[in-house]
Design an enzyme around this catalytic site. Structure first.
Site, PDB file in Angstrom:
ATOM      1  N   ASP A   1       0.755  -1.063  -0.052  1.00 32.09           N
ATOM      2  CA  ASP A   1      -0.037  -0.128   0.036  1.00 32.09           C
ATOM      3  C   ASP A   1       0.829   1.188  -0.141  1.00 32.09           C
ATOM      4  O   ASP A   1       1.810   1.265   0.874  1.00 32.09           O
ATOM      5  CB  ASP A   1      -0.863   0.002   1.507  1.00 32.09           C
ATOM      6  N   GLU A  28     -14.075  -1.696  -1.929  1.00 31.78           N
ATOM      7  CA  GLU A  28     -14.281  -1.898  -0.611  1.00 31.78           C
ATOM      8  C   GLU A  28     -15.660  -1.313  -0.094  1.00 31.78           C
ATOM      9  O   GLU A  28     -15.987  -0.101  -0.409  1.00 31.78           O
ATOM     10  CB  GLU A  28     -13.476  -1.143   0.282  1.00 31.78           C
ATOM     11  N   GLU A  58      -5.358   4.561  -3.221  1.00 26.03           N
ATOM     12  CA  GLU A  58      -6.628   4.703  -3.181  1.00 26.03           C
ATOM     13  C   GLU A  58      -7.069   5.907  -4.024  1.00 26.03           C
ATOM     14  O   GLU A  58      -6.283   7.022  -3.982  1.00 26.03           O
ATOM     15  CB  GLU A  58      -6.874   5.035  -1.685  1.00 26.03           C
TER      16      GLU A  58
END
Ligand code: KIV
Length: 275
Positions: A83, A182, A115
């Site tokens: 990440d 998500e 993200e």
């Protein structure tokens, strides 16, 4: 055999599912790898489950590199995705490429994850152009928890659902090889999956995704600060650990541990000479 981005491409073509779990250390990575899981995500969820922060906002590049290195050493076959932490790519395309490069060179990741949707497409394109595979992450994006107002299901209104679909198509167009979805309703995640040529990895997004990811402490019952609805508990390792720690505490205090079998011997004569 080592899982690569081509494993993901083939899985989409063959309609076989991709399994992914998080890990943050060598021993756990090895166990997950040896269980045959396709991919290990060194998630910035390490901020919650390893470092005890209430969110992922404080996780640094140094934290991510440190843990990615350990995981990469244990993950012989699983594809390691690291990440990119908060503010390691949002600030500029240049920062994004430099920091993705660090996760690959220093952390030995096989790919990076970041993200966001359309707004991070320039970063995704530049990282991919530098030869680094990118997994995108849309829907509930925990680094934006302050902007989202909490951990909420995403994409429930018509506008929000439309935006999620557009974001998914945009990150694919920018070159992402996969996208994590998500906390999105199952039907919407399924629709997005059917419109994409790249793999979708669901977490709280139902069975229609091309793969699934969970945080390993959640699925093993090792983290109880909060448990999202989408977590299935496969074991109660946390309870087993507490019971073992209690027994150890008792045995240290009543001297049952260490017993002879866990103790080194020496000739009595040698000891007597010391008196
Ligand atoms: O940080 C993480 O573990 C993640 C997963 C929850 C997808 O991003």
């Amino acid at each position: 055999m080592k899982n690569t981005v081509l494993t993901f491409v083939k899985a989409k073509q063959d309609k076989t599912k991709i399994s992914m779990l998080t890990a943050y250390d060598y021993s756990t990575a090895k166990l997950i790898n040896d269980a045959g899981i396709n991919s290990i995500l060194v998630g910035d969820s390490l901020g919650n489950v390893m470092l005890g922060y209430e969110d992922t906002v404080s996780v640094t590049m140094e934290d991510m590199i440190h843990h990615t290195k350990a995981v990469a050493r244990g993950a012989k076959d699983a594809l390691v995705i690291a990440d990119m932490p908060f503010m390691s790519y949002q600030t500029s395309v240049y920062d994004a490429v430099v920091n993705a490069g660090r996760l690959m060179k220093e952390g030995r990741a096989n790919a990076v994850k970041l993200e966001g949707g359309k707004e991070v497409c320039p970063q995704i394109k530049a990282i991919v152009d530098a030869g680094i595979p990118v997994c995108a992450h849309i829907g509930l994006t925990p680094q934006s928890i302050n902007a989202l107002g909490g951990n909420r299901v995403q994409g429930k209104t018509e506008d929000a659902a439309k935006k999620l679909l557009e974001d998914a198509l945009a990150v694919q167009e920018a070159g992402a090889f996969a996208v994590v979805i998500e906390a999105v309703p199952e039907k919407l995640a399924g629709l997005i999956t059917s419109r994409l040529d790249i793999v979708t990895i669901g977490i709280g997004a139902g069975n229609g995704c091309d793969g699934q990811v969970l945080v390993y402490q959640d699925m093993l019952g090792m983290f109880s600060d909060f448990t999202p609805k989408f977590v299935k508990r496969y074991a109660n390792i946390g309870e087993m650990m507490t019971a073992a720690f209690r027994q150890y505490d008792e045995e240290v205090k009543n001297t049952a541990f260490p017993s002879a079998e866990h103790t080194y011997k020496i000739d009595d004569e040698i000891i007597e000479k010391l008196y």
